[in-house]
Enzyme design. Structure first.
Site, PDB file in Angstrom:
ATOM      1  N   SER A 289       0.651  -1.130  -0.207  1.00 52.49           N
ATOM      2  CA  SER A 289       0.106   0.095  -0.155  1.00 52.49           C
ATOM      3  C   SER A 289       1.039   1.267  -0.155  1.00 52.49           C
ATOM      4  O   SER A 289       1.673   1.421  -0.852  1.00 52.49           O
ATOM      5  CB  SER A 289      -0.978  -0.201   1.176  1.00 52.49           C
ATOM      6  OG  SER A 289      -2.038   0.884   1.250  1.00 52.49           O
TER       7      SER A 289
ATOM      8  N   ASP B 202      -8.843  -4.814  -6.413  1.00 51.68           N
ATOM      9  CA  ASP B 202      -8.304  -3.872  -4.961  1.00 51.68           C
ATOM     10  C   ASP B 202      -9.220  -2.628  -5.088  1.00 51.68           C
ATOM     11  O   ASP B 202      -9.170  -1.991  -6.064  1.00 51.68           O
ATOM     12  CB  ASP B 202      -6.830  -3.483  -5.500  1.00 51.68           C
ATOM     13  CG  ASP B 202      -6.309  -2.549  -4.212  1.00 51.68           C
ATOM     14  OD1 ASP B 202      -6.901  -2.202  -3.278  1.00 51.68           O
ATOM     15  OD2 ASP B 202      -4.969  -2.647  -4.202  1.00 51.68           O
TER      16      ASP B 202
ATOM     17  N   HIS C 237      -7.169  -5.762  -1.612  1.00 56.32           N
ATOM     18  CA  HIS C 237      -5.935  -4.970  -1.423  1.00 56.32           C
ATOM     19  C   HIS C 237      -5.016  -5.707  -0.430  1.00 56.32           C
ATOM     20  O   HIS C 237      -3.918  -5.644  -0.639  1.00 56.32           O
ATOM     21  CB  HIS C 237      -6.481  -3.885  -0.724  1.00 56.32           C
ATOM     22  CG  HIS C 237      -5.543  -2.591  -0.536  1.00 56.32           C
ATOM     23  ND1 HIS C 237      -4.639  -2.303  -1.474  1.00 56.32           N
ATOM     24  CD2 HIS C 237      -5.087  -2.130   0.663  1.00 56.32           C
ATOM     25  CE1 HIS C 237      -3.717  -1.235  -0.958  1.00 56.32           C
ATOM     26  NE2 HIS C 237      -3.928  -1.288   0.495  1.00 56.32           N
TER      27      HIS C 237
END
Lengths: 437, 506
Positions: free
Chosen positions: A242, A334, A369
């Site tokens: 991330s 995601d 994600h």
């Protein structure tokens, strides 16, 4: 009491394993062709209970082998050796938005696995199982040393593998939630890589001064690893998820100090203002917060914040200038970052620049994600405290549990092979995969 | 100073690619050939001379000596370099029960590199135990104990668990040791090092030549097994209950005249799903009377069996008895004398009768006194008790009436047992059962080269251990040779577990 029931045996091998190790669950001595439910229960450190279950039919010998037999329903179906772990869900009545993350990596995760008669979907607490065992799942192998690091202004934890070393090193970065998250670094150290988990959003410096760290904070972490007597200074990698990806890509291309051996970027993007660093990145995201969407359940979808991918090179890292191998891991579902679009853009940039031989791209349909080490439960949605607004909100991460879990398993295995290949390269033996992974 | 790469005599050596030896000698190599030189275990003196330009000069003795030893040193260069990662040693599973196999492998070694594995651990008493073995990596630079042979060291041949069962006390440790886990709730922590070359213990270079290491834990207890101390109604022992709702089949676990309370076999049985009760009957301070006498009688053992049978988490008609040595005699005696009905019996290296009598109201008890009982010791104080337990030497009125047994009996024989005449006793039991038409109840496992102490697998064979220090230093000879004894332990344990499965579960 029905005496026959005492004959049913349940075994899980190994009973004490690393979290990324597979186990074999065997039921034996039940009635032939009997309906059975295998049930897993885990109570987290925060007190929440999680459970998973699957429906099987024993064979003619009265046995069930979870690695070979088909679950006919439950929290997973089909042949899934590790389904009882990755399909764990909070028990009914739990608070919404829970996510399972180990805080104390020095103690194992304890899972109770039981087998019940007939196909149950609820009321497990009321029935007496036929048999039950306890299984320990460890993030740290024996001999791995956990060393809190506070020198040089860092907020970090270093995990050293067992043995004399020296070991290749790795800087491990998580995302926008901040905190010092240790479990992935502990697991990597259990695989022979000296790994340092680094807190860069809620670190001591930021908590005391209110200021976001600059590039030199990460360079300090790199230098700390480089000069550590147990770490090979010339073989340091970075792994990030991330927001961590944003940091890594910037540093890999632009840092004069960091000479990374390789980098692994999970669920992230190269889109960021080139003028500036972390603070400017966070401001840029805030500026684009108008692109935030909400699902019908009011879950936050942030994947559009960086879309469309800019053409302007002042708004994205020029990965065409990258000089070290890069592995990108993205989930195509995601919902938090536009990781897939970013990866495609990066691929294009590298192809045009002629360094795409450095790129390994792993893209997984229906994965979300939070691509984490394998067999941990998938969180499609969870409660997230935003660092800027300090508000808690329900965030949609995305992913469909089955495909996401398969993706985690595949990605982790390939990540380990990639790290080994690049961090141990030069060995004439050539063998870089370990079959016990 | 040196202008050309020693390897190709063409390339341009740089400060980074040059190989620095012992801080004084520099071998110039170009980047392309750095790895190549690194892997050579032998570099000819001529080549070395060429490298250092000394071939044109007459080297002084010190330098010449360095050159001559360079050949040996060159092989070590790669490990002392600060830019090469060490090879990797792995063990899986890294936390295992002691009766589980562990796969130990090495990776990222130079092709065909000779290595030594050195395993060491501390017993609960703090003694250091260790073993070592020599292996050769294959052409890919890997080796695996599951398929490659040891070519030297504490054991030879392909022995996946050899490092564990071949352990011996390190030199300098106390003599006459026997490895027995006292605290079953903690694991043995085994440190396994990968050393360069084929070295013996103690490793000549010490820790400096350790290339890689892995730490493995060996557990006598599975997660979730409950340990319950028993000290009630005169009974002294420890009960282990497996995890899960139960009820479970159960075993009464008996050891020999070393006495005390040994828990480790019970905790392992519980880890395999059998509630198990380790019973103390001799030499334990919580038992009545003097420590050197058996002060309990048949009723004590009956009570122990009933404790198991009546336990809410035990299946009452699925209780067996397992005993080694004197415990084996008790295993045979208890069903015939006390009226309890076990589902099966396992006896290891025990006699069918005894010169020691149990306490009973109408007979004198006898002291277990070394000078009386231990005939047959040689000048060095080594005791071989075997003959004392030949059926011909045991008072016949103490013989257990094995023909009264009604349940399956598995009898394990170590053919090199120096403490008990196991073969002869097995023959006697077999004969008596045959005469009674009960041959179908009898299973004999017989192991050549195995000694008296046939224990759960992968633990070292104690051929002898210290029996007493006063009034005379005596060493008890148990018998057994490491490799066949290890094979016996592994095979017997598997067969015992299968026997229990068959008789207590199905």
């Amino acid at each position: 009491m029905d005496e026959k029931h005492s004959c049913v045996t349940l075994s899980v091998q190994p009973s004490r394993g690393l979290v990324d190790e597979k186990f074999v669950i065997l039921v034996q001595n039940s009635f032939p062709s009997s309906l059975l439910t295998i049930y897993a229960h885990h109570q987290c450190e925060d007190g929440n209970s999680w459970h998973a279950f699957a429906h099987y039919t024993s064979d003619a010998a009265g046995a069930v082998n979870v690695s070979e037999d088909c679950s006919m329903g439950g929290t997973y179906s089909g042949v899934e050796a590790m389904g009882l772990l990755w399909s764990l869900k909070p028990v009914p009545g739990s608070k919404p938005g829970l996510r399972m993350r180990k805080k104390n990596v020095q103690a194992p995760m304890v899972v109770t696995i039981s087998v019940y008669s007939s196909h149950l979907t609820e009321g497990f607490g009321d029935q007496v199982p036929l048999a039950g065992v306890e299984v320990e799942r460890w993030y740290m192998a024996p001999g791995v040393r956990r060393i809190p690091v506070t020198e040089d202004g860092l907020t970090a934890t270093l995990f050293l593998p067992s043995g004399p070393g020296p070991f290749p090193g790795l800087l491990d970065l998580w995302g926008g939630g901040g905190q010092l998250v240790e479990y992935r670094a502990a697991l990597l150290a259990s695989h022979g890589i000296a790994s340092m988990a680094l807190d860069y959003l809620t670190c001591k410096y930021t908590m005391e001064t209110g200021k976001i760290v600059e590039q030199d904070y990460f360079e300090m972490a790199y230098k700390f690893l480089q000069k550590h007597p147990k770490v090979l200074g010339s073989r340091i990698a970075m792994l990030g998820l991330s927001l961590g990806t944003s940091v890594i890509l910037k540093m890999a291309v632009h840092s004069q100090i960091m000479k990374l051996r390789c980098a692994v970027c999970v669920s992230g993007s190269h889109v960021q203002p080139m003028d500036g660093f972390l603070k400017e990145m966070l401001d840029y995201f805030s500026k684009n917060c108008g692109n935030t969407r909400f699902t019908k359940d009011n879950e936050v979808v942030w994947r559009d914040l960086l879309l469309p991918i800019p053409i302007d090179l002042s708004l994205k890292v020029d990965v065409g200038k990258l000089q070290c191998p890069l592995m990108l891991i993205v989930g195509e579902d995601d919902q938090n970052w536009c990781a897939y679009e970013s990866a495609m853009d990066m691929k294009g940039m590298m192809e045009r620049a002629g360094n795409s031989h450095l790129l390994t791209l792993l893209s997984y349909p229906n994965a979300g994600h939070l691509m984490e080490p394998p067999y941990m439960p998938h969180a499609r949605v969870s409660l997230f405290r935003d660092m800027q607004s300090r508000q808690k909100m329900m965030v949609l991460w995305g992913g469909q549990t089955l495909e996401h879990s398969r993706a985690q398993e595949d990605a982790w295995r390939k990540l380990l092979v990639f790290l080994r290949k690049n961090l141990y390269s030069g060995v004439k033996s050539g063998s870089s995969s370990l079959s016990n992974l | 100073m040196f202008k050309l790469c020693a390897r190709c005599l063409v390339g341009d050596p740089s400060v980074e690619s040059n190989i620095l030896l012992k801080g004084t000698l520099v071998i110039p190599v170009c980047r392309a050939h750095r790895e190549d030189i690194m892997f050579r275990t032998h570099v000819s003196v001529k080549a070395i001379g060429r490298l250092s330009g000394f071939i044109k000069m007459k080297p002084d003795f010190t330098t010449w000596r360095k050159l001559a030893s360079l050949q040996r040193l060159t092989g070590k260069v790669r490990w002392k370099s600060n830019t090469r990662p060490a090879p990797v040693l792995t063990a899986a599973p890294v936390r295992a029960l002691v009766d589980e196999q562990v796969g130990i492998r090495g990776h990222f070694l130079p092709p065909r590199c000779p290595v030594t594995l050195h395993a060491r651990m501390h017993s609960d008493e703090g003694d250091l135990w260790e073993s070592f073995a020599h292996y050769n990596a294959d052409e890919r630079g890997t080796f695996s104990l599951t398929c490659d042979p040891s070519v030297g060291g504490s054991y030879l041949g392909c022995e996946p668990m050899g490092l564990f069962w071949s352990m011996q006390p390190a030199t300098g440790e106390r003599e006459g040791l026997r490895l027995r886990k006292k605290n079953v709730e903690s694991p043995y922590v085994v440190h396994i090092s990968l050393l360069e070359g084929h070295v013996s213990l103690p490793a000549s270079e010490g820790q400096r030549s350790e290339l890689a290491a892995v730490t493995a834990e060996r557990w006598y207890i599975a997660p979730g097994v409950k340990r319950i101390e028993i000290n009630q109604n005169g009974l002294v022992g420890t009960l282990f209950i497996p995890p899960g709702p139960g009820p479970f089949p159960a075993m009464l676990d008996l050891w020999g005249m070393v006495g005390g309370l040994q828990e480790y076999r019970s905790s392992l049985l519980a880890s395999r799903g059998y509630a198990s009760f380790s019973l103390a009957y001799f030499g334990h301070r919580d038992l009545p009377g003097p420590l050197n006498r058996i002060n309990v009688g048949d009723s004590y053992f009956k009570a122990a069996f009933l404790l198991l049978q009546d336990h809410p988490q035990v299946v009452s008609d699925r209780v067996g008895i397992l005993g080694l040595s004197f415990g084996c005699y008790l295993t045979l005696r208890i069903p015939t004398k006390t009226g309890v009905k076990p589902s099966c019996l396992v006896g290891i290296n025990g006699a069918v009768g005894s010169t020691m009598s149990l306490f009973s109201l109408d007979s004198r008890t006898k002291e277990f006194d070394s000078s009386q009982e231990l005939r047959n010791f040689d000048d060095e104080g080594c005791v071989i008790l075997k003959d004392a337990f030949l059926p011909a030497n045991i008072p016949p009125d103490s013989f257990v009436k094995v023909e009264k047994l009604d349940c399956p009996l598995m009898y394990v024989v170590g053919e090199d047992d120096l403490c008990c005449a196991s073969i002869e006793n097995a023959d006697l039991i077999e004969e008596r059962l045959r005469s009674a038409g009960k041959s179908h109840l009898f299973t004999r496992l017989s192991y050549p080269g195995a000694g008296h102490l046939i224990e759960p697998p992968y633990s070292p064979c104690a051929r002898a251990s210290m029996w007493s220090v006063k009034p005379k230093k005596l060493t008890m000879m148990w018998g057994g040779h490491p490799a066949p004894h290890a094979a016996a332990q592994e095979d017997a344990w598997k067969k015992i577990l299968d026997f229990l499965e068959k008789n207590l579960r199905t």
